[in-house]
Design an enzyme around this catalytic site. Structure first.
Site, PDB file in Angstrom:
ATOM      1  N   HIS A  67       0.836  -1.199   0.000  1.00 35.02           N
ATOM      2  CA  HIS A  67       0.000   0.000   0.000  1.00 35.02           C
ATOM      3  C   HIS A  67       0.873   1.253   0.000  1.00 35.02           C
ATOM      4  O   HIS A  67       1.818   1.358   0.783  1.00 35.02           O
ATOM      5  CB  HIS A  67      -0.913   0.014   1.237  1.00 35.02           C
ATOM      6  CG  HIS A  67      -1.631   1.317   1.431  1.00 35.02           C
ATOM      7  ND1 HIS A  67      -1.373   2.162   2.477  1.00 35.02           N
ATOM      8  CD2 HIS A  67      -2.594   1.919   0.685  1.00 35.02           C
ATOM      9  CE1 HIS A  67      -2.153   3.236   2.386  1.00 35.02           C
ATOM     10  NE2 HIS A  67      -2.903   3.103   1.306  1.00 35.02           N
ATOM     11  N   SER A  68       0.570   2.190  -0.874  1.00 37.09           N
ATOM     12  CA  SER A  68       1.256   3.472  -0.916  1.00 37.09           C
ATOM     13  C   SER A  68       2.774   3.264  -1.012  1.00 37.09           C
ATOM     14  O   SER A  68       3.260   2.630  -1.944  1.00 37.09           O
ATOM     15  CB  SER A  68       0.855   4.314   0.298  1.00 37.09           C
ATOM     16  OG  SER A  68       1.179   5.677   0.107  1.00 37.09           O
ATOM     17  N   PHE A  69       3.568   3.745  -0.027  1.00 38.19           N
ATOM     18  CA  PHE A  69       5.020   3.548  -0.073  1.00 38.19           C
ATOM     19  C   PHE A  69       5.382   2.063  -0.027  1.00 38.19           C
ATOM     20  O   PHE A  69       6.478   1.676  -0.467  1.00 38.19           O
ATOM     21  CB  PHE A  69       5.682   4.282   1.097  1.00 38.19           C
ATOM     22  CG  PHE A  69       7.182   4.323   1.015  1.00 38.19           C
ATOM     23  CD1 PHE A  69       7.821   5.350   0.343  1.00 38.19           C
ATOM     24  CD2 PHE A  69       7.956   3.341   1.610  1.00 38.19           C
ATOM     25  CE1 PHE A  69       9.204   5.391   0.255  1.00 38.19           C
ATOM     26  CE2 PHE A  69       9.336   3.372   1.536  1.00 38.19           C
ATOM     27  CZ  PHE A  69       9.971   4.408   0.850  1.00 38.19           C
ATOM     28  N   GLY A  71       4.582  -0.011  -1.934  1.00 37.47           N
ATOM     29  CA  GLY A  71       4.825  -0.444  -3.299  1.00 37.47           C
ATOM     30  C   GLY A  71       6.299  -0.659  -3.590  1.00 37.47           C
ATOM     31  O   GLY A  71       6.656  -1.391  -4.514  1.00 37.47           O
ATOM     32  N   MET A  92       2.928   3.367  -4.799  1.00 38.50           N
ATOM     33  CA  MET A  92       4.045   3.858  -5.595  1.00 38.50           C
ATOM     34  C   MET A  92       4.641   2.680  -6.360  1.00 38.50           C
ATOM     35  O   MET A  92       4.867   1.616  -5.787  1.00 38.50           O
ATOM     36  CB  MET A  92       5.079   4.498  -4.678  1.00 38.50           C
ATOM     37  CG  MET A  92       4.545   5.696  -3.906  1.00 38.50           C
ATOM     38  SD  MET A  92       5.642   6.266  -2.581  1.00 38.50           S
ATOM     39  CE  MET A  92       6.898   7.126  -3.530  1.00 38.50           C
TER      40      MET A  92
END
Length: 209
Positions: A67-69, A71, A92
């Site tokens: 999720h989010s960072f 990635g 990301m």
């Protein structure tokens, strides 16, 4: 039973996945979402991946979620354990050798300008609890290049959140096309999975088959 291994985002903690975990448990699955060493300057992204791998009860039948960072972390986990699938949630998407701190410029990210980018669709009592679990980010994680030469050669999926005010759908759609080459699945939710945990769990469960 599938194990969902979660790489949470920057400043976040495994706690924020508890509602998704409950919904997946009701479907017969297990969720592992440890706190990654985000504040430890001696740890890099590879160490973050190791933390998640070491928390797994087994490396068979695992779907890795970033999720989010997260990635930047989830593909490292998926590659090392030869995961069943990789699912990136409004995440990301790194390129080989790219430092996370350079991602923003490289992708052409621009601020949406909206004041509330994260909590606008999260119930107030969850916002209050989530803020108790917020953590910092090390500089080490931002400056070291992403170590893989390519995304893992496993089934990979992207869940695009259409109400995300941080990684807006207008920004993310071309990034997903360019960097991942898949059509995203769209979910009517904001940046944080606390807003639509049941719906997100239902989507994730489809990748367990």
């Amino acid at each position: 039973m599938t194990i969902f291994a979660i790489a949470h985002g920057a400043g976040d903690a495994g706690w924020s996945w508890n509602l998704v975990a409950e919904a997946l448990k009701a479907k017969g699955h297990t969720t592992i979402a440890p706190d990654l060493p985000t504040e430890d300057e001696s740890k890099d992204l590879t160490d973050w991946a190791t933390t998640l791998i070491e928390a797994l009860p087994s490396t068979s039948d695992v779907v890795v979620v970033g999720h989010s960072f997260g990635g930047f972390v989830a593909p490292l986990v998926a590659d090392r354990i030869n995961a069943k699938a990789l699912v990136l949630v409004t995440a990301m998407l790194p390129s080989p050798g790219e430092a996370p701190g350079d991602w923003w410029t490289n992708t052409g990210y621009t601020d949406s300008g909206l004041e509330d980018k994260f909590w606008h669709d999260v119930p107030p009592h969850l916002v209050e609890e989530a803020e108790k679990h917020e953590r910092g980010m090390s500089e080490t994680a931002m400056v070291k290049p992403w170590p893989l030469s390519a995304m893992p050669a496993i089934p990979t999926h992207f869940i695009l959140c259409t109400e995300d005010r941080f990684f807006t759908p207008e920004f993310m759609r071309p990034v997903v096309t360019d960097r991942l080459g898949v059509a995203p699945v769209e979910l009517a939710a904001g940046q944080l999975h606390l807003s639509r945990p049941t719906e997100l769990a239902a989507l994730l469960a489809t990748y367990a088959t």
